[in-house]
Design a protein around this motif. Structure first.
Motif, PDB file in Angstrom:
ATOM      1  N   PHE A   1      55.133  36.296  43.064  1.00  0.00           N
ATOM      2  CA  PHE A   1      55.244  37.735  42.707  1.00  0.00           C
ATOM      3  C   PHE A   1      54.582  38.045  40.932  1.00  0.00           C
ATOM      4  O   PHE A   1      53.830  38.167  40.920  1.00  0.00           O
ATOM      5  CB  PHE A   1      55.893  38.360  43.158  1.00  0.00           C
ATOM      6  N   ALA A   2      55.187  36.825  40.484  1.00  0.00           N
ATOM      7  CA  ALA A   2      55.820  36.827  38.682  1.00  0.00           C
ATOM      8  C   ALA A   2      54.095  36.419  38.301  1.00  0.00           C
ATOM      9  O   ALA A   2      54.040  37.516  37.610  1.00  0.00           O
ATOM     10  CB  ALA A   2      56.737  36.477  38.842  1.00  0.00           C
ATOM     11  N   PHE A   3      53.543  35.771  38.823  1.00  0.00           N
ATOM     12  CA  PHE A   3      52.259  34.955  38.528  1.00  0.00           C
ATOM     13  C   PHE A   3      51.215  36.100  38.345  1.00  0.00           C
ATOM     14  O   PHE A   3      50.878  36.207  37.906  1.00  0.00           O
ATOM     15  CB  PHE A   3      51.996  33.345  39.312  1.00  0.00           C
ATOM     16  N   THR A   4      51.620  36.063  39.845  1.00  0.00           N
ATOM     17  CA  THR A   4      50.454  37.682  40.146  1.00  0.00           C
ATOM     18  C   THR A   4      50.557  38.241  39.584  1.00  0.00           C
ATOM     19  O   THR A   4      49.324  39.004  38.909  1.00  0.00           O
ATOM     20  CB  THR A   4      50.108  38.103  41.754  1.00  0.00           C
ATOM     21  N   LEU A   5      51.339  39.181  39.444  1.00  0.00           N
ATOM     22  CA  LEU A   5      52.131  40.734  39.293  1.00  0.00           C
ATOM     23  C   LEU A   5      51.220  40.110  36.942  1.00  0.00           C
ATOM     24  O   LEU A   5      50.795  40.743  36.210  1.00  0.00           O
ATOM     25  CB  LEU A   5      53.205  41.076  38.151  1.00  0.00           C
ATOM     26  N   GLY A   6      51.270  39.045  36.131  1.00  0.00           N
ATOM     27  CA  GLY A   6      51.562  38.407  34.860  1.00  0.00           C
ATOM     28  C   GLY A   6      49.665  38.330  34.739  1.00  0.00           C
ATOM     29  O   GLY A   6      48.975  39.055  34.111  1.00  0.00           O
ATOM     30  N   LEU A   7      48.963  37.704  35.928  1.00  0.00           N
ATOM     31  CA  LEU A   7      47.805  37.926  35.941  1.00  0.00           C
ATOM     32  C   LEU A   7      46.448  39.125  36.233  1.00  0.00           C
ATOM     33  O   LEU A   7      45.964  39.424  35.481  1.00  0.00           O
ATOM     34  CB  LEU A   7      47.432  36.599  36.784  1.00  0.00           C
ATOM     35  N   THR A   8      47.081  39.930  37.364  1.00  0.00           N
ATOM     36  CA  THR A   8      47.041  41.208  37.242  1.00  0.00           C
ATOM     37  C   THR A   8      46.972  41.818  36.207  1.00  0.00           C
ATOM     38  O   THR A   8      45.822  43.316  35.356  1.00  0.00           O
ATOM     39  CB  THR A   8      46.915  41.788  38.561  1.00  0.00           C
ATOM     40  N   THR A   9      48.060  41.671  34.743  1.00  0.00           N
ATOM     41  CA  THR A   9      48.287  42.770  33.912  1.00  0.00           C
ATOM     42  C   THR A   9      47.561  42.848  32.985  1.00  0.00           C
ATOM     43  O   THR A   9      46.800  43.396  32.011  1.00  0.00           O
ATOM     44  CB  THR A   9      49.387  42.340  33.384  1.00  0.00           C
ATOM     45  N   LEU A  10      46.742  41.341  31.988  1.00  0.00           N
ATOM     46  CA  LEU A  10      46.161  40.657  31.815  1.00  0.00           C
ATOM     47  C   LEU A  10      44.828  41.264  32.320  1.00  0.00           C
ATOM     48  O   LEU A  10      43.979  41.447  31.247  1.00  0.00           O
ATOM     49  CB  LEU A  10      46.530  39.262  31.367  1.00  0.00           C
ATOM     50  N   ILE A  11      44.946  40.923  32.976  1.00  0.00           N
ATOM     51  CA  ILE A  11      42.763  42.225  33.751  1.00  0.00           C
ATOM     52  C   ILE A  11      42.839  42.940  33.310  1.00  0.00           C
ATOM     53  O   ILE A  11      42.216  43.406  33.022  1.00  0.00           O
ATOM     54  CB  ILE A  11      42.809  40.996  35.293  1.00  0.00           C
ATOM     55  N   ASP A  12      44.006  43.754  33.615  1.00  0.00           N
ATOM     56  CA  ASP A  12      44.112  44.854  33.369  1.00  0.00           C
ATOM     57  C   ASP A  12      43.840  45.765  32.136  1.00  0.00           C
ATOM     58  O   ASP A  12      42.797  46.582  31.790  1.00  0.00           O
ATOM     59  CB  ASP A  12      44.947  45.965  33.791  1.00  0.00           C
ATOM     60  N   VAL A  13      44.029  44.791  30.906  1.00  0.00           N
ATOM     61  CA  VAL A  13      44.120  44.688  29.752  1.00  0.00           C
ATOM     62  C   VAL A  13      42.328  44.254  29.471  1.00  0.00           C
ATOM     63  O   VAL A  13      42.036  45.656  28.688  1.00  0.00           O
ATOM     64  CB  VAL A  13      44.070  44.088  28.900  1.00  0.00           C
ATOM     65  N   ALA A  14      42.070  43.684  30.033  1.00  0.00           N
ATOM     66  CA  ALA A  14      40.836  43.366  29.270  1.00  0.00           C
ATOM     67  C   ALA A  14      39.658  44.583  30.040  1.00  0.00           C
ATOM     68  O   ALA A  14      38.888  44.755  29.541  1.00  0.00           O
ATOM     69  CB  ALA A  14      40.565  42.272  29.809  1.00  0.00           C
ATOM     70  N   ILE A  15      40.229  44.811  31.639  1.00  0.00           N
ATOM     71  CA  ILE A  15      39.713  45.895  31.734  1.00  0.00           C
ATOM     72  C   ILE A  15      38.827  47.252  30.739  1.00  0.00           C
ATOM     73  O   ILE A  15      37.878  47.807  30.363  1.00  0.00           O
ATOM     74  CB  ILE A  15      39.535  46.699  33.091  1.00  0.00           C
ATOM     75  N   VAL A  16      40.433  47.488  30.941  1.00  0.00           N
ATOM     76  CA  VAL A  16      40.780  48.673  29.886  1.00  0.00           C
ATOM     77  C   VAL A  16      40.275  49.083  29.059  1.00  0.00           C
ATOM     78  O   VAL A  16      38.821  49.874  28.220  1.00  0.00           O
ATOM     79  CB  VAL A  16      42.264  49.483  30.024  1.00  0.00           C
TER      80      VAL A  16
ATOM     81  N   VAL B   1      51.341  45.965  43.361  1.00  0.00           N
ATOM     82  CA  VAL B   1      52.253  46.553  42.553  1.00  0.00           C
ATOM     83  C   VAL B   1      51.015  46.729  40.460  1.00  0.00           C
ATOM     84  O   VAL B   1      50.841  47.987  40.275  1.00  0.00           O
ATOM     85  CB  VAL B   1      53.874  45.512  41.718  1.00  0.00           C
ATOM     86  N   ALA B   2      50.001  44.977  40.988  1.00  0.00           N
ATOM     87  CA  ALA B   2      48.880  45.497  39.351  1.00  0.00           C
ATOM     88  C   ALA B   2      48.195  47.136  39.979  1.00  0.00           C
ATOM     89  O   ALA B   2      47.658  47.430  39.166  1.00  0.00           O
ATOM     90  CB  ALA B   2      48.570  44.465  39.651  1.00  0.00           C
ATOM     91  N   ILE B   3      47.880  47.371  40.429  1.00  0.00           N
ATOM     92  CA  ILE B   3      47.242  48.673  41.044  1.00  0.00           C
ATOM     93  C   ILE B   3      47.701  49.975  40.355  1.00  0.00           C
ATOM     94  O   ILE B   3      46.910  50.395  39.996  1.00  0.00           O
ATOM     95  CB  ILE B   3      47.616  48.921  42.868  1.00  0.00           C
ATOM     96  N   GLY B   4      48.980  49.930  40.716  1.00  0.00           N
ATOM     97  CA  GLY B   4      50.003  50.739  40.263  1.00  0.00           C
ATOM     98  C   GLY B   4      49.416  50.926  38.838  1.00  0.00           C
ATOM     99  O   GLY B   4      49.649  52.030  37.275  1.00  0.00           O
ATOM    100  N   VAL B   5      50.227  49.415  37.919  1.00  0.00           N
ATOM    101  CA  VAL B   5      49.721  49.243  36.645  1.00  0.00           C
ATOM    102  C   VAL B   5      48.743  49.714  36.130  1.00  0.00           C
ATOM    103  O   VAL B   5      48.621  50.334  34.287  1.00  0.00           O
ATOM    104  CB  VAL B   5      50.481  47.345  36.425  1.00  0.00           C
ATOM    105  N   THR B   6      47.452  49.479  36.416  1.00  0.00           N
ATOM    106  CA  THR B   6      45.853  49.678  36.256  1.00  0.00           C
ATOM    107  C   THR B   6      45.668  51.562  36.455  1.00  0.00           C
ATOM    108  O   THR B   6      45.100  51.467  35.455  1.00  0.00           O
ATOM    109  CB  THR B   6      45.007  49.068  37.231  1.00  0.00           C
TER     110      THR B   6
END
Length: 536
Positions: free
Chosen positions: A470-485, A404-409
């Motif tokens: 699921f919740a932990f991975t989604l939250g972690l990858t979303t925070l990583i997305d913010v840093a990457i962007v 799901v995080a792929i779509g968020v990114t």
């Protein structure tokens, strides 16, 4: 990862095979709320039970106010249910023999909070404390005994509690003594924990072994236990109070114990077949036993160890009953297939995003690919390191969260790129559009990611079991997305905009004016330095 030489994440039971059960606790009475301290003590006891079978990477956690989740790899469901589903039993047994029993380093695992032995004195005589009940160093060794054929022992727990006279009159048989001499802490006990039978066991630290007589008191006959420092004293004590039936038995037992010599003037407090403490009766303070149903255990306590013993006693007095609410069993083969399928699903998701980016954003897709690759590498590293540092185990819902995080990114890229196109269509230059587009899109990106993180946090708090992955991975990858962007995607787009290929909007760069919907006015030519100097 290189420093720790760990390159793969820990896998949950649904990916590597194992059994997960959920137990729902209730008071024995069937009514009233479950005490949090009792639930945590039950979790600790179940963890010790699971660890006793030598299963690595097992997890026993509490969930909510009434549930305990047990996850163990490679253990048969029936065996696990039998082990963790039973209610812990607290017994008081007379001590017959104590001996040191060193165990190999590989199996020795001293339990935190093991209670030191102490003397027992009446509550009415709070100022006096008995001697420490450490193992007697000059104990006369048992004589060598001939080898006898073992007598089968009962294997089914008996409900019968022997009378005080029967329990105190018990003496070990030659078989009991031979089994005690041969027994080492860490080995299975040759005697089952049955009320009217002797017990050969060890303390929680696994360093001292005991030969104990039949049960003289049950934890259900104890009404209260508390730790504290009496007025006028400096050392912590543990105060006990028995009910009427227990008070009578305790008086009779202590009257018999006080007439014996160490270590047989002590009684052992046994929880789940392990000795928690073994206080001796002080003959100087209580020559006629302890009457009234109240007693104090004193000795070399710290406040923490005294509170630990008091909690154990309270839990034994108020045991919890458990109902099996849920059970999931996954074979290693099925777990491997699920992991393989999850990886394929993630790769398909990445491939679709890359294909979409190539078709719609052309060469600018290099930003998407590089950002996704970096996000994937950082996410994988976090999963590996968190597994090492805090026991995080990747499960199938966790893989779903990563997909799901792929779509968020990708959503963050689309917001930024489309904002740049809007700025170009409004007549701004590409370099200006890259900067103004970022100012206009970053707030939207942050808000969108904040919503995802908030949803992940709420789901993590309210969900149970594997859904937390699921919740932990989604939250972690979303925070990583913010840093990457913020720290990679935007700077990379700025750098590309300064190159001739992207900055001049050449063919297939993704910044072509026609592709972005910006049309040059007829007859409009780019400014030159000379023309600009004339005010053109």
């Amino acid at each position: 990862m290189a420093i720790n030489n760990i390159w793969t994440p820990k896998l949950g039971l649904d990916l590597r095979g194992g059994t997960t059960i959920t137990l729902t606790a209730a008071n024995v009475s069937g009514s009233g709320a479950v005490d949090k301290t009792s639930l945590e003590l039950a979790r600790t006891i179940i963890q010790q039970r699971v660890d006793s079978i030598g299963v690595g990477e097992s997890q026993v956690t509490t969930s909510g106010d009434t549930q305990i989740i047990v996850a163990v790899p490679n253990v048969a469901p029936d065996k696990l249910n039998e082990m963790v589903g039973q209610t812990a039993q607290l017994y008081f047994r007379p001590v017959n023999t104590i001996a040191a029993s060193p165990v190999p380093a590989a199996t020795a695992s001293p339990s935190a909070g093991a209670t030191p032995a102490a003397g027992a004195t009446p509550t009415s005589d709070a100022t006096a404390s008995g001697p420490s009940a450490s193992p007697t160093p000059n104990r006369r060794p048992l004589p060598m005994l001939p080898t006898l054929p073992p007598t089968p022992r009962p294997t089914v727990a008996a409900d019968k509690q022997p009378t005080t006279a029967e329990a105190m009159a018990w003496t070990p048989t030659p078989q009991d003594q031979a089994e005690f001499e041969a027994y080492k802490c860490g080995d299975p006990s040759p005697t089952p924990d049955i009320t009217d039978q002797p017990l050969i066991t060890c303390d929680r630290a696994g360093q001292t072994k005991f030969l104990l007589g039949p049960v003289i008191l049950k934890g259900s006959q104890l009404t209260s236990a508390s730790a504290g420092i009496p007025q006028g004293q400096v050392a912590p004590i543990v105060a006990l109070q028995f009910n009427a039936e227990g008070a009578t038995i305790f008086e009779q037992a202590t009257k018999a114990l006080v007439a014996k010599t160490s270590p047989q003037n002590a009684f052992a407090i046994v929880l789940d077949s392990k000795v928690i403490s073994y206080p001796e009766i002080n003959p100087l303070k209580t020559p006629n036993g302890i009457a009234g149903g109240g007693a104090e255990i004193s000795g070399s306590f710290t406040m923490a160890s005294a509170q630990d013993l008091a909690n154990v006693l309270k839990y034994g007095a108020l045991p919890l009953s458990f109902v099996l609410s849920e059970q999931n069993t996954v074979s290693p083969t099925l777990g491997g297939e699920q992991l393989h399928a999850g990886i394929i699903a993630g790769l398909i998701g990445l491939a679709l995003v890359v294909i979409y980016s190539l078709i719609y954003y052309r060469a600018l897709a290099v930003v998407v690919v590089a950002s996704l690759a970096l996000a994937a590498a950082i996410t994988y590293a976090f999963m590996v390191l968190l597994g090492q540092a805090m026991g995080f185990a990747l499960n199938l819902p966790g893989i779903a969260g990563a997909i799901v995080a792929i779509g968020v990114t990708a959503d963050s890229f689309i917001i930024y790129f489309e904002r740049i196109r809007d700025e170009v269509r409004d007549g701004r230059t590409l370099r200006t559009s890259i900067e103004t587009g970022w100012l206009g899109s970053r707030k939207t990106i942050v808000i969108a990611d904040a919503v995802s993180v908030l949803a992940a946090v709420v789901l993590f708090v309210l969900a149970m079991g594997a859904v937390k992955g699921f919740a932990f991975t989604l939250g972690l990858t979303t925070l990583i997305d913010v840093a990457i962007v913020f720290f990679f995607t935007k700077p990379l787009v700025t750098l590309l905009g300064r190159t001739k290929y992207f900055g001049e909007g050449r063919r297939f760069s993704g910044f072509e004016p026609d592709h972005m919907g910006a049309r040059r006015r007829p007859g409009l030519r780019p400014r030159t330095p000379a023309a600009a100097g004339k005010g053109a």
